[in-house]
Design a protein around this motif. Structure first.
Motif, PDB file in Angstrom:
ATOM      1  N   PHE A 267     -65.055 -23.440 -41.048  1.00 18.78           N
ATOM      2  CA  PHE A 267     -64.234 -24.616 -41.337  1.00 18.78           C
ATOM      3  C   PHE A 267     -63.017 -24.675 -40.410  1.00 18.78           C
ATOM      4  O   PHE A 267     -62.460 -23.651 -40.025  1.00 18.78           O
ATOM      5  N   CYS A 268     -62.616 -25.913 -40.114  1.00 17.78           N
ATOM      6  CA  CYS A 268     -61.482 -26.155 -39.219  1.00 17.78           C
ATOM      7  C   CYS A 268     -60.189 -25.637 -39.859  1.00 17.78           C
ATOM      8  O   CYS A 268     -59.881 -25.979 -40.999  1.00 17.78           O
ATOM      9  N   GLU A 269     -59.414 -24.852 -39.098  1.00 19.31           N
ATOM     10  CA  GLU A 269     -58.160 -24.333 -39.655  1.00 19.31           C
ATOM     11  C   GLU A 269     -57.057 -25.393 -39.630  1.00 19.31           C
ATOM     12  O   GLU A 269     -55.992 -25.194 -40.223  1.00 19.31           O
ATOM     13  N   ALA A 270     -57.316 -26.541 -38.973  1.00 16.14           N
ATOM     14  CA  ALA A 270     -56.325 -27.620 -38.946  1.00 16.14           C
ATOM     15  C   ALA A 270     -56.529 -28.605 -40.093  1.00 16.14           C
ATOM     16  O   ALA A 270     -55.575 -29.010 -40.751  1.00 16.14           O
ATOM     17  N   CYS A 271     -57.794 -29.010 -40.367  1.00 22.57           N
ATOM     18  CA  CYS A 271     -58.020 -30.054 -41.380  1.00 22.57           C
ATOM     19  C   CYS A 271     -59.039 -29.656 -42.444  1.00 22.57           C
ATOM     20  O   CYS A 271     -59.234 -30.388 -43.413  1.00 22.57           O
ATOM     21  N   GLY A 272     -59.701 -28.527 -42.286  1.00 22.47           N
ATOM     22  CA  GLY A 272     -60.672 -28.085 -43.292  1.00 22.47           C
ATOM     23  C   GLY A 272     -62.071 -28.653 -43.095  1.00 22.47           C
ATOM     24  O   GLY A 272     -62.966 -28.368 -43.877  1.00 22.47           O
TER      25      GLY A 272
ATOM     26  N   VAL B  59     -66.069 -26.626 -32.686  1.00 22.00           N
ATOM     27  CA  VAL B  59     -65.272 -27.856 -32.583  1.00 22.00           C
ATOM     28  C   VAL B  59     -65.306 -28.576 -33.925  1.00 22.00           C
ATOM     29  O   VAL B  59     -66.339 -28.619 -34.603  1.00 22.00           O
ATOM     30  N   CYS B  60     -64.160 -29.162 -34.308  1.00 22.27           N
ATOM     31  CA  CYS B  60     -64.102 -29.949 -35.537  1.00 22.27           C
ATOM     32  C   CYS B  60     -64.415 -31.408 -35.216  1.00 22.27           C
ATOM     33  O   CYS B  60     -63.677 -32.043 -34.454  1.00 22.27           O
ATOM     34  N   PRO B  61     -65.509 -31.973 -35.780  1.00 22.80           N
ATOM     35  CA  PRO B  61     -65.851 -33.360 -35.478  1.00 22.80           C
ATOM     36  C   PRO B  61     -64.887 -34.354 -36.125  1.00 22.80           C
ATOM     37  O   PRO B  61     -64.851 -35.524 -35.737  1.00 22.80           O
ATOM     38  N   HIS B  62     -64.103 -33.894 -37.074  1.00 26.49           N
ATOM     39  CA  HIS B  62     -63.189 -34.792 -37.788  1.00 26.49           C
ATOM     40  C   HIS B  62     -61.883 -34.991 -37.030  1.00 26.49           C
ATOM     41  O   HIS B  62     -61.416 -36.110 -36.870  1.00 26.49           O
ATOM     42  N   CYS B  63     -61.277 -33.924 -36.562  1.00 28.00           N
ATOM     43  CA  CYS B  63     -59.967 -34.043 -35.908  1.00 28.00           C
ATOM     44  C   CYS B  63     -59.995 -33.620 -34.434  1.00 28.00           C
ATOM     45  O   CYS B  63     -58.970 -33.739 -33.751  1.00 28.00           O
ATOM     46  N   GLY B  64     -61.120 -33.119 -33.965  1.00 29.82           N
ATOM     47  CA  GLY B  64     -61.225 -32.763 -32.560  1.00 29.82           C
ATOM     48  C   GLY B  64     -60.694 -31.388 -32.199  1.00 29.82           C
ATOM     49  O   GLY B  64     -60.735 -30.957 -31.043  1.00 29.82           O
ATOM     50  N   TYR B  65     -60.213 -30.654 -33.189  1.00 29.10           N
ATOM     51  CA  TYR B  65     -59.649 -29.317 -32.945  1.00 29.10           C
ATOM     52  C   TYR B  65     -60.727 -28.371 -32.406  1.00 29.10           C
ATOM     53  O   TYR B  65     -61.850 -28.340 -32.919  1.00 29.10           O
ATOM     54  N   VAL B  66     -60.378 -27.646 -31.371  1.00 27.92           N
ATOM     55  CA  VAL B  66     -61.285 -26.634 -30.822  1.00 27.92           C
ATOM     56  C   VAL B  66     -60.822 -25.271 -31.327  1.00 27.92           C
ATOM     57  O   VAL B  66     -59.671 -24.882 -31.112  1.00 27.92           O
TER      58      VAL B  66
END
Ligand SMILES: [Zn+2]
Length: 176
Positions: free
Chosen positions: A14-19, A34-41
């Protein structure tokens, strides 16, 4: 190092920026999380560990027998992860104190060990005891004891960094 004794690879889901749930996508030349929701790598960078080879005198080195996984019932140098807000040397001294009861004077870095695909790099320091009293055991180990080279339980060493640091140490000429 046998596979079951490898340190965890810490592969995040899970993304550590948005979950959001992470996906594997090519970024900057290789597949990354990569997070498809917020783009965080989420780069899978190495964590830093600090271990200490404490020479108790006459090239007698301190090992602890682990009571936890990974490496249950195998021997390892005192050490652990570097926490936010402390230096690598601070972590080396703190972990040695927590695990063995000894205060140590660091005498420099023996080497830095990292093994693919593990996400850990271990800085191994050389040290001498500088106070405190040796514990019989700690929260993470059954027992703590000094070994001369001929007594090292090579088939019962927990991690590659401990094995390779011990080999490197005993390959050095003895101090006069
Ligand atoms: Zn995200």
């Amino acid at each position: 190092m046998t596979p079951e004794l490898r340190p965890p690879r810490f592969v995040a889901r899970f993304c550590e920026a948005c979950g959001g749930r992470l996906e594997r996508r090519p970024v900057l030349g290789r597949e990354r999380l990569v997070c498809p929701h917020c783009g965080y790598v989420m780069y899978q960078n190495l964590r830093v560990g600090a271990s200490v080879l404490v020479d108790m005198g006459q090239r007698t080195v301190l090992l602890t027998r682990r009571s936890i996984n990974p490496g249950f019932d195998h021997w390892v140098l005192p050490g652990g992860y570097v926490e936010q807000g402390e230096t690598v040397a601070d972590a080396a001294r703190r972990e040695t104190r927590e695990e063995t009861g000894l205060a140590v004077a660091l005498e420099g870095v023996l080497d830095v060990y990292a093994y693919r695909p593990s996400l850990v790099a271990v800085v191994v320091y050389l040290a001498r005891p500088a106070g405190g009293a040796l514990l019989a055991a700690s929260d993470e180990c059954f027992e703590i004891r000094p070994f001369i080279e001929a007594e090292i339980p090579w088939d019962r060493i927990a991690f590659g960094s401990t094995r390779d640091a011990l080999r490197a140490y005993f390959a050095r000429p003895a101090a006069p």
